[in-house]
Design an enzyme around this catalytic site. Structure first.
Site, PDB file in Angstrom:
ATOM      1  CB  CYS A 181      31.865 -13.765 -14.486  1.00 46.89           C
ATOM      2  SG  CYS A 181      30.885 -13.774 -13.015  1.00 46.89           S
ATOM      3  CG  HIS A 223      29.304 -14.455 -17.692  1.00 51.92           C
ATOM      4  ND1 HIS A 223      29.228 -15.650 -16.998  1.00 51.92           N
ATOM      5  CD2 HIS A 223      29.036 -13.475 -16.776  1.00 51.92           C
ATOM      6  CE1 HIS A 223      28.943 -15.403 -15.733  1.00 51.92           C
ATOM      7  NE2 HIS A 223      28.818 -14.100 -15.580  1.00 51.92           N
ATOM      8  CG  ASN A 225      26.457 -15.359 -12.857  1.00 51.11           C
ATOM      9  OD1 ASN A 225      27.423 -16.042 -13.210  1.00 51.11           O
ATOM     10  ND2 ASN A 225      26.545 -14.064 -12.637  1.00 51.11           N
TER      11      ASN A 225
HETATM   12  N1  ACO Z   1      12.698 -10.475  -5.955  1.00 50.11           N
HETATM   13  C1  ACO Z   1      11.846  -9.465  -5.959  1.00 50.11           C
HETATM   14  N2  ACO Z   1      12.225  -8.174  -5.980  1.00 50.11           N
HETATM   15  C2  ACO Z   1      13.550  -7.923  -6.007  1.00 50.11           C
HETATM   16  C3  ACO Z   1      14.508  -8.942  -6.008  1.00 50.11           C
HETATM   17  C4  ACO Z   1      14.037 -10.273  -5.982  1.00 50.11           C
HETATM   18  N3  ACO Z   1      14.847 -11.319  -5.984  1.00 50.11           N
HETATM   19  N4  ACO Z   1      15.736  -8.386  -6.053  1.00 50.11           N
HETATM   20  C5  ACO Z   1      15.566  -7.065  -6.078  1.00 50.11           C
HETATM   21  N5  ACO Z   1      14.235  -6.779  -6.044  1.00 50.11           N
HETATM   22  C6  ACO Z   1      13.594  -5.482  -6.060  1.00 50.11           C
HETATM   23  C7  ACO Z   1      14.493  -4.359  -5.617  1.00 50.11           C
HETATM   24  O1  ACO Z   1      14.479  -4.252  -4.200  1.00 50.11           O
HETATM   25  C8  ACO Z   1      13.854  -3.177  -6.288  1.00 50.11           C
HETATM   26  O2  ACO Z   1      12.760  -2.766  -5.518  1.00 50.11           O
HETATM   27  P1  ACO Z   1      12.408  -1.190  -5.359  1.00 50.11           P
HETATM   28  O3  ACO Z   1      12.137  -0.727  -6.760  1.00 50.11           O
HETATM   29  O4  ACO Z   1      11.228  -1.207  -4.452  1.00 50.11           O
HETATM   30  O5  ACO Z   1      13.650  -0.588  -4.786  1.00 50.11           O
HETATM   31  C9  ACO Z   1      13.305  -3.746  -7.599  1.00 50.11           C
HETATM   32  O6  ACO Z   1      13.239  -5.166  -7.409  1.00 50.11           O
HETATM   33  C10 ACO Z   1      14.155  -3.453  -8.824  1.00 50.11           C
HETATM   34  O7  ACO Z   1      15.520  -3.752  -8.482  1.00 50.11           O
HETATM   35  P2  ACO Z   1      16.677  -3.492  -9.509  1.00 50.11           P
HETATM   36  O8  ACO Z   1      17.972  -3.764  -8.839  1.00 50.11           O
HETATM   37  O9  ACO Z   1      16.463  -2.154 -10.138  1.00 50.11           O
HETATM   38  O10 ACO Z   1      16.351  -4.611 -10.591  1.00 50.11           O
HETATM   39  P3  ACO Z   1      17.054  -4.844 -11.974  1.00 50.11           P
HETATM   40  O11 ACO Z   1      16.051  -4.814 -13.050  1.00 50.11           O
HETATM   41  O12 ACO Z   1      18.299  -4.009 -12.140  1.00 50.11           O
HETATM   42  O13 ACO Z   1      17.509  -6.362 -11.837  1.00 50.11           O
HETATM   43  C11 ACO Z   1      19.516  -7.622 -11.425  1.00 50.11           C
HETATM   44  C12 ACO Z   1      18.432  -6.726 -10.825  1.00 50.11           C
HETATM   45  C13 ACO Z   1      18.859  -8.879 -11.912  1.00 50.11           C
HETATM   46  C14 ACO Z   1      20.529  -7.931 -10.333  1.00 50.11           C
HETATM   47  C15 ACO Z   1      20.193  -6.878 -12.602  1.00 50.11           C
HETATM   48  O14 ACO Z   1      20.569  -5.582 -12.216  1.00 50.11           O
HETATM   49  C16 ACO Z   1      21.406  -7.616 -13.115  1.00 50.11           C
HETATM   50  O15 ACO Z   1      21.320  -8.705 -13.641  1.00 50.11           O
HETATM   51  N6  ACO Z   1      22.585  -6.996 -13.022  1.00 50.11           N
HETATM   52  C17 ACO Z   1      23.804  -7.599 -13.461  1.00 50.11           C
HETATM   53  C18 ACO Z   1      24.292  -8.492 -12.387  1.00 50.11           C
HETATM   54  C19 ACO Z   1      25.353  -9.402 -12.848  1.00 50.11           C
HETATM   55  O16 ACO Z   1      25.505  -9.663 -14.003  1.00 50.11           O
HETATM   56  N7  ACO Z   1      26.082  -9.903 -11.874  1.00 50.11           N
HETATM   57  C20 ACO Z   1      27.024 -10.884 -12.066  1.00 50.11           C
HETATM   58  C21 ACO Z   1      28.263 -10.390 -12.685  1.00 50.11           C
HETATM   59  S1  ACO Z   1      29.308 -11.674 -12.973  1.00 50.11           S
HETATM   60  C22 ACO Z   1      30.369 -11.947 -11.661  1.00 50.11           C
HETATM   61  O17 ACO Z   1      31.483 -11.519 -11.715  1.00 50.11           O
HETATM   62  C23 ACO Z   1      29.888 -12.745 -10.447  1.00 50.11           C
END
Ligand code: ACO
Length: 352
Positions: A113, A255, A285
């Site tokens: 990214c 980003h 994203n």
């Molecule tokens: N729908 C419903 N529930 C979900 C989903 C979904 N799509 N995905 C995960 N959950 C659940 C998990 O299983 C977890 O359940 P549990 O508590 O029973 O274990 C709960 O939701 C919370 O999950 P978290 O991972 O703690 O959620 P978080 O608030 O951290 O959000 C997210 C997840 C959106 C991925 C966040 O961590 C994020 O945006 N991180 C950065 C990711 C990013 O920027 N990636 C791209 C980088 S750029 C590149 O180089 C490609």
């Protein structure tokens, strides 16, 4: 040293659209969870027969149109992508051929990214050093091809798209500052496990698909923590090179990975949210394409004005990060040729 400016920008999103409601039918998720945790509502998805170069070309043509240039006016082509058409040759070579300028130097940048910011910095450096008078920089991704649509923790996040900028030599330098960084201590935080030399296709004898090696794997929370700190720190460092501080920012294009990451970053920088563009609700994203897609939207809406101090800031797989500071100098958004226009349609994604 020569000066450099952004002379034109362009963007292109494929016609297929995947909504949160579509994702509700694919995996155990809800529109409410996705909107609350990410800010996303829709993403554009390439057709099964559309590769990254296919969407890079219209974005490039739009940027060239805005810059008043022909492909032959460009000294080099850089494509930033994590989803190249092939591991090799570089997608940039294919784009060059499709633009009718086979022979023009062309290469890819693979830094996930952060790619567009790395690409602009590289292109600007080639111009500053006198190697070329103009460089075409493209960020283009078909992430849907490497997203596992059975994994709810990643499949809701990513979309496809392309954006481009034409850089050109100028008298008064408009490229005020840049920082780039990377830390490869744990590549598994965000990676595509299979297909490279660590785990080649040939090494797993038919288990490639069962082990989901051809799909993105991500530890979302680890990425989240690094993202906010590094986007804020690299913005501040790039501004300092120009003798500026976050107070001087007129417009910031981060980003588009997660609305909460963007909110936390602008808060940390104490920049008013109305100086920031967020279009994650429409595209998800799109990795290296997200900054030029968001920048094009802001410029087309008249939110970026001549003379503005504009920061472009990214983070991504690597982990990697980077920021650019530009003084905006009249660049507008060009038109995508009519032959590429297609009505929106429901996206097809592979779920097996
Ligand atoms: N729908 C419903 N529930 C979900 C989903 C979904 N799509 N995905 C995960 N959950 C659940 C998990 O299983 C977890 O359940 P549990 O508590 O029973 O274990 C709960 O939701 C919370 O999950 P978290 O991972 O703690 O959620 P978080 O608030 O951290 O959000 C997210 C997840 C959106 C991925 C966040 O961590 C994020 O945006 N991180 C950065 C990711 C990013 O920027 N990636 C791209 C980088 S750029 C590149 O180089 C490609």
């Amino acid at each position: 040293m020569y000066g450099v400016r952004i002379a034109g920008i362009g963007s292109y999103a494929p016609a297929g659209v995947l909504t949160n409601q579509d994702l509700e039918r694919l995996v155990d998720t809800t529109d409410e969870w996705i909107v609350q945790r990410t800010g996303m509502r829709r993403r554009h998805i390439a057709a099964p027969d559309q590769a990254t170069s296919d969407i890079a070309v219209p974005a490039a043509l739009a940027a060239l149109d805005a810059a008043g240039k022909q492909p032959k006016d460009v000294g080099a082509i850089i494509v930033a992508t994590a989803t190249p058409d092939y591991l090799f040759p570089a997608t940039a070579c294919i784009v060059g051929d499709r633009l009718g300028v086979a022979g023009t130097p062309a290469f890819d940048i693979s830094i996930a990214c952060s790619g567009f910011v790395y690409g602009l910095t590289t292109g600007a450096s080639l111009i500053r050093g006198g190697m070329y008078e103009s460089v075409l920089v493209i960020g283009a991704e078909t992430l849907s091809k490497i997203v596992d649509y059975t994994d709810r923790s990643t499949c809701v996040l990513f979309g496809d798209g392309a954006g481009a900028a034409v850089l050109e030599r100028c008298k008064d330098d408009r490229f005020l500052g840049a920082t780039l960084g990377a830390d490869g201590a744990d590549p598994t935080v965000l990676y595509l496990p299979g297909g490279g030399s660590r785990t080649p296709y040939s090494s797993v004898n038919g288990e490639f698909h069962d082990k989901r090696l051809g799909f993105v794997h991500m530890q979302g929370q680890s990425v989240f923590k690094v993202a906010v700190n590094m986007m804020a720190a690299s913005t501040t460092a790039a501004l300092a090179q120009a003798g500026l501080t976050p107070d001087d920012i007129d417009f910031i294009v981060p980003h588009q990975a997660n609305a909460r990451i963007i909110d936390a970053t602008v808060k940390m920088l104490k920049v008013s949210p109305d100086k920031c563009v967020v279009n994650i609700q429409e595209y998800g994203n799109t990795s290296s394409a997200s900054i030029p897609l968001a920048l094009a939207e802001a410029v087309a809406a008249g939110r970026v004005k001549d003379g503005n101090i504009v920061v472009l800031v990214a983070f991504g797989g690597g982990l990697s990060w980077g920021a650019n500071v530009w003084r905006w100098d009249g660049a507008r958004v060009g038109k995508v040729p009519a032959s590429y226009a297609q009505p929106e349609r429901a996206a097809q994604v592979a779920t097996a």
